[in-house]
Design a protein around this motif. Structure first.
Motif, PDB file in Angstrom:
ATOM      1  N   ALA A   1       0.834  -1.205   0.000  1.00  0.00           N
ATOM      2  CA  ALA A   1       0.000   0.000   0.000  1.00  0.00           C
ATOM      3  C   ALA A   1       0.865   1.250   0.000  1.00  0.00           C
ATOM      4  O   ALA A   1       0.512   2.261  -0.604  1.00  0.00           O
ATOM      5  CB  ALA A   1      -0.930  -0.006   1.208  1.00  0.00           C
ATOM      6  N   THR A   2       2.010   1.169   0.663  1.00  0.00           N
ATOM      7  CA  THR A   2       2.902   2.328   0.673  1.00  0.00           C
ATOM      8  C   THR A   2       3.503   2.543  -0.713  1.00  0.00           C
ATOM      9  O   THR A   2       3.517   3.660  -1.225  1.00  0.00           O
ATOM     10  CB  THR A   2       4.033   2.123   1.705  1.00  0.00           C
ATOM     11  N   VAL A   3       3.947   1.444  -1.305  1.00  0.00           N
ATOM     12  CA  VAL A   3       4.546   1.550  -2.637  1.00  0.00           C
ATOM     13  C   VAL A   3       3.518   2.058  -3.645  1.00  0.00           C
ATOM     14  O   VAL A   3       3.796   2.926  -4.463  1.00  0.00           O
ATOM     15  CB  VAL A   3       5.101   0.181  -3.076  1.00  0.00           C
TER      16      VAL A   3
ATOM     17  N   PRO B   1      -0.359   2.193   5.440  1.00  0.00           N
ATOM     18  CA  PRO B   1       0.626   3.267   5.418  1.00  0.00           C
ATOM     19  C   PRO B   1       0.435   4.268   6.561  1.00  0.00           C
ATOM     20  O   PRO B   1       1.412   4.817   7.072  1.00  0.00           O
ATOM     21  CB  PRO B   1       0.379   3.955   4.071  1.00  0.00           C
TER      22      PRO B   1
ATOM     23  N   PRO C   1      -4.622   4.879  -0.212  1.00  0.00           N
ATOM     24  CA  PRO C   1      -5.093   5.558   0.997  1.00  0.00           C
ATOM     25  C   PRO C   1      -5.737   4.575   1.972  1.00  0.00           C
ATOM     26  O   PRO C   1      -6.905   4.718   2.325  1.00  0.00           O
ATOM     27  CB  PRO C   1      -6.106   6.566   0.453  1.00  0.00           C
TER      28      PRO C   1
ATOM     29  N   ASN D   1       0.919   3.705  -2.981  1.00  0.00           N
ATOM     30  CA  ASN D   1       0.315   4.957  -2.569  1.00  0.00           C
ATOM     31  C   ASN D   1      -1.202   4.822  -2.360  1.00  0.00           C
ATOM     32  O   ASN D   1      -1.977   5.650  -2.808  1.00  0.00           O
ATOM     33  CB  ASN D   1       0.598   6.027  -3.627  1.00  0.00           C
TER      34      ASN D   1
END
Lengths: 685, 328
Positions: free
Chosen positions: B271-273, B281, B277, B275
């Motif tokens: 989810a961080t990679v 993250p 919501p 992006n």
């Protein structure tokens, strides 16, 4: 024309701000001649106000270069609103004397959305840098301070009183008038309110610790009165724009809006209800949020773009043009040219970089990694952008700071304080290898002193002191200071027979500093000095700076151009985030009761900084040069490579976006790209 | 059965309380506090604050008080249903979590559906066609799926999408819908983006589940009752689906319990990679920044999910397999 009444002497006194630009242009050939193959050593733009410096007592600020246009025009989106009657005509929205902002290339066209990426609420300075909403601002080359929101200033002969002239008729983004009361509200109800400001910011204090006075002379004139001379007033004022989300970093606020959140104006019950509704515990928390346009999302502003209700906590932080913005271009078109600004949230910085490569960012240097420079250039055509490089304002983009008060291992601490040891380490380093490997061949090997075109530049002798690789010299020096015993592996032993092992902390924040560290470790091994790199997470690393647990740390020196304002790295007292000598700071903080007494040359640094704050500009320049001579000569910081675009200097610009200068002063105090006047950027269709 | 459920539910507040103490103090354990990391972040942007400013902020956020006091203040608020204000975001934690919860759940459920829809048939096929060409093919695919870290898949997919389609596949919405209120158009826009993370997230789970399914089923297929059913003349597909599959699927059902919280936290790096919501993250960020009220709130929610998840899988298991019904 702006009001600037000055005696000749006064002028000579502080026109050094202008003089810096003069020096800048004088030094330029040296800068461009640097034989390093830098893509762009930044020859600053021709300074705007220099001719006056040799002429007479009327310093012409930038605005005066062009006459105020006879009639004004505005953006189509505002024209529509005016026609509908939702907005007063442009002539009524602008102040009597709007700021006339010169354009970099050509008169622009209205419209478009400027897309940027940001990393969430802690990246609020991404907004501050674009808005750069201050009473005075730095010029694009960073060499000068010019009027911005105010139209001019005067100082008394002894520099104790600074009188600022506001623009009559200027308005906030909601149409309310901007007057002296907006500065007085900040002074009386924020600075002097002990709950909001438990401690008064340094630049508002006199030498004895008392608070400077701010007085309203009339609706459009305010003056600051200090007990002693203050010659860094304008430099400080140029950074009072609410950066770091701190209300203490403001110097004016919309009084009419903030009154509703302040106990001096609202009944306690009413305010408590508001605090509770917002989920806070104290009114101070609520006020701190509402006082910032980008945090509260609703506060009126004087910047070119204002938040549309979203904030830096949202997935997309959107801004729209301020219909009351006080500046026009030389033809009378109200600025800004660009309609909207949109910051898109990225949880990961590489995601942001990929978006830049894909052409989804219109103009940005922040968070664009220098290591991606080749990829960016390769995809420039496909992504529809060009890549500019704006090298930092000076200093060095990776320095090894030696903690001068390290005591955890007394023998190593003692060694770090020996100048010849530091010189030996410096001579053992292979800076050319570092430049090729970690900096893509950009920049030049140098010590952390300002750039050659900067007035504070102490001279080549100091910029390049001790930087050549000379293993014989290094070995000789090391032998001479009692490090002549070696262990079975050929590494030197401490004089007490113990093993010598230096730790280099690296916080991987900007660039591939870990690579720099590894090269240095290898280089030092060549002269028998054992070292290792310790990579740490930011918070832990910073904690260890504060608790004096670091030996050597790699960081950058991006604020070298500003040793007398803010938190300069050359001042052992200044910041809590400095490896230089945490115990020196304690010594100064406690008046000598605790900590470690600094040696004479470090005390001299402090004297220089204190004297410069009350000295004329010429003297400031002399002092700064002396400061950097001491700095380079003592090699407390081992410089590696400087003048690279590493710190937010690889700038991606949409191929249609114009009026973005090819090069610019790039440093945090300049609020780059704020100093390049983003309000005159535009999309050429 | 009902008594069992009630007992489990009664234990819930006590467990949550223990978790909250544990979570809060673990979050506080690293050196420094929110302001240390805040200053570190500022320094990484090229700024530094003076000590007076930092002390003022520390006082403002109550960080100058002992950890125990901070915990008590926080937990008192939590007991009143108020999860506190995030130091980092300057917004209510409840709001922050709420606005991400829907998307997190949607992604989690879709991933679960996809995982099961692919893994169960593949597992059945592999087991019933053991050592066949197809079995080997799936085996290889499964190994690749399990062995490849999903964030790497995400990065590769992002690069491929950019390289060949010229788009960046990050996020869950087109820019114009990010801050928009929910509408049909926004849902459609979501569906156009959501398949990327769902496939990436489902990949390793599918591979793992398919292997488990295959192994379980192989165990069952050679048992006498299968031979018996076959002897009675039932068609082969009926033999397999009716009995052995139902038993082989038990371990899968019992894993739903930990699957629920895992899908929330397990998607963190992806989810961080990408992006996204979602909550992952948010949690990562709050931990890095030592935003302890937010981190504590999220950890509490995770704990709640873990407890509820276990309960759900117990119930499902009881429903699916009469042999392990809890009787009193």
């Amino acid at each position: 024309m702006s009001e600037r009444k000055l005696t000749r002497r006064q002028f000579m006194g502080y026109a050094g701000l202008v003089a810096s630009a003069t020096v800048a242009s004088a030094c330029r050939p040296a800068a461009t001649a640097a034989p390093t193959g830098t893509p762009a050593a930044p020859p600053p733009e021709a300074p705007t106000a220099t001719p006056a410096a040799t002429e007479g007592p009327t310093v012409a600020p930038v605005t005066a270069a062009t006459a105020v246009p006879a009639r004004y025009r505005e953006a189509p989106m505002l024209k529509e609103l005016v026609d509908q009657g939702a907005l007063p005509p442009v002539d009524e929205r602008l102040p009597e004397e709007p700021l006339v902002q010169p354009v970099v290339e050509e008169i622009g066209q209205y419209g478009g959305t400027w897309r940027r990426g940001f990393l969430g609420p802690s990246d609020h300075n991404n907004y501050t840098r674009v808005a750069y909403d201050a009473l005075v601002r730095f010029t694009p080359d960073g060499g000068d301070v010019v009027p911005h929101i105010i139209k001019g200033w005067e100082s008394s002969e002894d520099f104790t009183t600074w009188k600022l002239h506001l623009r009559p008729g200027m308005k906030w983004s909601d149409g309310e008038p901007f007057t002296a009361d907006d500065i007085m509200f900040w002074y009386e109800h924020i600075v002097l309110n002990e709950e909001l400001s438990p401690s008064v910011p340094g630049w508002m204090r006199n030498a004895d610790g008392s608070v400077a006075k701010v007085e309203k002379l009339d609706d459009y004139t305010v003056q600051w009165v200090y007990q002693g001379p203050n010659t860094v007033f304008l430099l400080e004022l140029a950074n009072k724009d609410g950066a770091d989300k701190a209300i203490m970093n403001l110097s004016f606020v919309p009084a009419h809006y903030l009154k509703q959140f302040h106990p001096d104006f609202v009944e306690k019950e009413e305010l408590d209800a508001k605090v509770k509704a917002a989920g806070f515990e104290t009114w101070v928390e609520l006020f701190a949020v509402e006082a910032m346009p980008h945090v509260g999302g609703k506060r009126p502003s004087t910047a070119a773009w204002v938040p549309d209700g979203s904030t830096v906590s949202d997935q997309i932080f959107a801004l729209k043009r301020n219909p009351y913005y006080f500046a026009v271009d030389p033809e009378g078109n109200q600025l800004p040219y660009i309609d909207h600004l949109r910051f898109t949230f990225f949880a990961d910085v590489e995601g942001l970089n990929l978006a830049a490569v894909a052409g989804e960012i219109d103009m940005q240097g922040r968070h664009i990694n220098m290591t991606n420079y080749p990829v960016l250039v390769e995809n420039a055509e496909k992504g529809g952008y060009r890549v500019l490089t704006w090298p930092t304002f000076g200093g060095c983009d990776a320095v090894l700071m030696c903690n001068q008060t390290f005591v955890n291992n007394p023998a190593i601490g003692e060694l770090l304080r020996v100048k010849d040891f530091r010189i030996a380490l410096s001579h053992a380093m292979d800076r050319e290898q570092i430049r090729e490997t970690a900096f893509l061949g950009l920049g030049e090997p140098r010590q952390p002193v300002p750039a050659p075109w900067h007035p504070y530049y102490p001279g080549d002798e100091w910029a390049y002191k001790y930087i050549e690789r000379d293993l014989d010299k290094a070995n000789e020096l090391l032998d001479s200071i009692g490090l002549d015993q070696r262990d079975g592996d050929g590494f030197r032993l401490l004089p007490n027979g113990e093993r010598l092992d230096l730790e280099i902390q690296v916080i991987p924040a900007f660039a591939n500093w870990p690579d720099v560290g590894q090269i240095v470790v290898q280089n030092w091994a060549d002269v028998g000095v054992r070292a290792h790199v310790e990579i740490r997470e930011r918070a832990l690393g910073f904690q260890m700076r504060d608790t004096n647990d670091l030996m050597i740390e790699i960081w950058n020196d991006d604020t070298t151009g500003f040793p007398f304002t803010g938190q300069p790295k050359q001042d052992p007292r200044s910041t809590i985030a400095l490896t230089f000598g945490p115990l020196f700071r304690k010594w100064y903080e406690t008046g000598g009761a605790e900590g470690m007494e600094p040696p004479p040359e470090i005390k001299r640094l402090v004297e220089i900084i204190d004297e410069a704050k009350v000295s004329s500009r010429e003297r400031q320049i002399e002092l700064a040069q002396e400061l950097f001579r001491i700095w380079a000569d003592n090699v407390w910081e081992l410089g590696t490579v400087g003048l690279t675009p590493m710190v937010q200097g690889v700038v991606v610009v949409n191929k249609d976006m114009r009026n973005v200068p090819e090069t610019a002063g790039n440093d945090w105090p300049l609020r780059t790209p704020g100093n390049t006047r983003p309000e005159q950027y535009f999309f050429k269709r | 059965m009902i008594a069992y459920v009630i007992k489990r539910l009664l234990l819930l507040p006590l467990l949550l309380f223990l978790f909250s103490v544990f979570a809060f103090f673990v979050i506080q354990a690293p050196p420094g506090d929110f302001l240390t990391s805040y200053i570190a972040q500022l320094a990484a942007s090229g700024t530094s604050m003076d000590r007076a400013q930092i002390d003022a902020l520390r006082q403002l956020y109550g960080l100058d008080q002992p950890v125990a006091v901070q915990y008590l203040k926080w937990v008192t608020r939590v007991m009143h249903g108020d999860l506190g204000v995030s130091l980092d975001w300057q917004r209510s934690n409840l709001q922050l979590i709420q606005e991400r919860l829907v998307l997190t759940v949607v992604i989690a459920l879709l991933t679960l559906l996809l995982t099961w829809a692919v893994a169960v048939p593949v597992g059945i096929y592999s087991a019933t066609h053991q050592y066949s060409w197809g079995d080997y093919l799936f085996a290889v695919l499964n190994y690749v799926g399990v062995a490849t870290p999903s964030f790497l898949v995400a990065l590769v997919l992002m690069w491929l999408a950019f390289r060949y389609l010229g788009i960046s596949v990050t996020g869950l919405f087109s820019p114009e819908y990010v801050n928009a209120p929910w509408s049909l158009e926004r849902v459609i826009d979501l569906l156009r983006h959501i398949w990327v993370p769902v496939i990436i997230l489902g990949l390793s789970g599918t591979a793992r589940l398919a292997r488990i399914m295959r192994a379980n089923l192989l165990d069952e297929l050679h048992k006498p009752y299968v031979a018996m059913a076959r002897a009675k003349g039932l068609p082969e597909w009926k033999v397999v689906l009716r009995y052995p599959v139902r038993l082989a699927i038990n371990p899968l059902i019992s894993s739903i319990g930990w699957y629920l919280p895992q899908i929330f936290s397990g998607s963190l790096i992806v989810a961080t990679v990408l992006n996204l919501p979602t909550i992952g993250p948010l949690m990562l960020r709050s931990l890095i920044n030592q935003d302890m009220f937010l981190a504590g709130a999220i950890v509490l929610i995770y704990c709640l999910l873990a407890i509820l998840g276990t309960l759900i899988s117990d119930l499902l298991l009881a429903w699916a397999d009469p042999r392990i019904r809890v009787e009193r």
